[in-house]
Write a protein that holds these residues in place. Structure first.
Motif, short mmCIF file in Angstrom:
data_model
loop_
_atom_site.label_atom_id
_atom_site.label_comp_id
_atom_site.label_asym_id
_atom_site.label_seq_id
_atom_site.Cartn_x
_atom_site.Cartn_y
_atom_site.Cartn_z
N PRO A 151 -1.43 -1.54 -2.19
CA PRO A 151 -0.69 -1.71 -0.93
C PRO A 151 -0.12 -0.40 -0.39
O PRO A 151 -0.02 -0.22 0.82
CB PRO A 151 0.44 -2.67 -1.32
N LEU A 175 -2.36 4.37 5.32
CA LEU A 175 -3.43 4.40 6.31
C LEU A 175 -2.97 3.79 7.64
O LEU A 175 -3.28 4.30 8.72
CB LEU A 175 -4.65 3.67 5.79
N LEU A 176 -2.23 2.69 7.56
CA LEU A 176 -1.70 2.07 8.78
C LEU A 176 -0.72 3.00 9.48
O LEU A 176 -0.70 3.09 10.72
CB LEU A 176 -1.03 0.74 8.45
N LEU A 232 -1.46 2.62 -0.44
CA LEU A 232 -2.50 3.32 0.31
C LEU A 232 -2.76 2.62 1.64
O LEU A 232 -2.94 3.29 2.67
CB LEU A 232 -3.78 3.37 -0.51
N LEU A 233 -2.78 1.30 1.64
CA LEU A 233 -3.00 0.55 2.88
C LEU A 233 -1.92 0.87 3.91
O LEU A 233 -2.22 1.11 5.09
CB LEU A 233 -3.01 -0.95 2.58
N LEU A 234 -0.66 0.91 3.47
CA LEU A 234 0.43 1.21 4.39
C LEU A 234 0.38 2.66 4.88
O LEU A 234 0.70 2.93 6.04
CB LEU A 234 1.78 0.92 3.72
N ALA A 248 5.59 2.22 2.39
CA ALA A 248 4.59 2.69 1.42
C ALA A 248 5.26 3.33 0.22
O ALA A 248 4.84 3.12 -0.93
CB ALA A 248 3.64 3.68 2.10
#
Length: 346
Positions: free
Chosen positions: A231, A237-238, A233-235, A272
């Motif tokens: 999660p 990237l967002l 890394l996802l945040l 993040a």
């Protein structure tokens, strides 16, 4: 319940990073606005843009402190023992910043306005740096229960880079918000002025982030692993997508959503960091469960948080909405003209 309170703490830190960060960013550009004549227009815009909300934004910081010492007293004690110096400097900066901003506008003597303005502007630079340095020291695992205060806790590579990133992010937010403020207040000459500064601040964030990659890999490995996978890394990237979207909107001179995308990029970055540290509040020595206060205390903290959301939340949303629409205070032509008042030369 402890996990819920921990996420409340992360959410409030994100809110302060966006609200307070925007104010710090305005002060940063106040510092670089130039002399009395050259900087009169930008400073007048900053005064009017900040006036309705700058005190309200400090509510988030108070909420952060309350949740920390009530919900996680062990963490609170460890952080304030190890980081008392940068936190004290940040607190002094907050006081001087507020006093400088409040006293500068009604003062007509040029010498005094310069003193108050300098206090406001310099504190707007130093306060976010020290707060960021504290977060960097925590993320790098230099704060444990019983850690003795030392310069290494907050003057290390991760802390310095985090402090600089905090300043750059604040400058980015401040410039984006001021660009929109200039547009809605009719100060057309300042729209391009702050658009350019927003783009420069974003470039600074990118450069600092690239420098931080190898540093955090070696100096804050646990948080690095959390930010480069799952999660976290996802945040990240967002957050990057929101930042790039802000840049695209600024370049296209479309300001309707720039505030939202800029704030989202900062808030997602803070979230993040929260995911990267879990399950620790102090990596890698103190977990959320171990740091949590008594169950009865957490229970009442949840109740108080719910009451605050119901009673204070709608008022804050309304205030920010009215401020965004420019209905709280109008910027007059006299405030944006370069010519100073006669009393300023006294």
């Amino acid at each position: 319940m402890a996990d819920f309170i921990a996420w409340v703490l992360v959410a409030v830190i994100a809110a302060y990073a966006c609200g307070g960060g925007t104010d710090y960013g305005a002060g940063f550009w106040d510092l670089l606005a130039g002399g009395p004549e050259r900087g009169k227009g930008p400073r007048a815009l900053i005064d009017h843009a900040m006036a309705p909300v700058w005190e309200v934004n400090n509510v988030w910081l108070i909420f952060v402190l309350v949740v920390m010492w009530t919900g996680f007293p062990t963490m609170f004690q460890a952080v304030f023992e190890a980081m008392w110096l940068p936190l004290a400097l940040a607190a002094v900066g907050l006081v001087l910043r507020g006093a400088g901003f409040a006293l500068r506008k009604p003062t007509h003597r040029l010498a005094r306005r310069r003193v108050y303005g300098a206090a406001f502007a310099v504190s707007s630079l130093l306060t976010p740096f020290f707060l960021g340095a504290v977060l960097g020291g925590i993320a790098s695992g230099r704060v444990e229960v019983g850690t003795i205060a030392s310069a290494d806790a907050w003057a290390n590579p991760t802390s310095v880079l985090t402090g600089l990133l905090a300043v750059a992010a604040a400058a980015f937010l401040g410039a984006v918000f001021l660009c929109s403020d200039a547009r809605r207040f009719g100060a057309d000459d300042l729209v391009g002025y702050f658009r350019l500064r927003a783009l420069l601040a974003f470039a600074g964030i990118v450069v600092l982030a690239l420098i931080a990659l190898p540093v955090t890999h070696d100096d804050a490995r646990y948080v690095w692993d959390g930010l480069t996978g799952g999660p976290g890394l996802l945040l990240v990237l967002l957050a990057a997508v929101c930042g790039l979207a802000t840049v695209v909107l600024l370049v296209r001179r479309s300001h309707a959503w720039t505030r939202h995308t800029a704030a989202a990029s900062v808030a997602l970055t803070v979230c993040a960091w929260g995911f990267a540290q879990r399950p620790y509040v102090l990596p890698t020595t103190l977990t959320v469960a171990d740091a949590a206060g008594a169950p009865a205390t957490l229970h009442w903290l949840v109740i108080v948080t719910g009451i605050a959301i119901v009673l204070v939340g709608p008022a804050l949303v309304l205030l920010y909405r009215l401020d965004t629409l420019g209905r709280l205070e109008a910027l007059t032509d006299a405030d944006t003209q370069a010519a100073g008042a006669a009393g300023d030369d006294a």
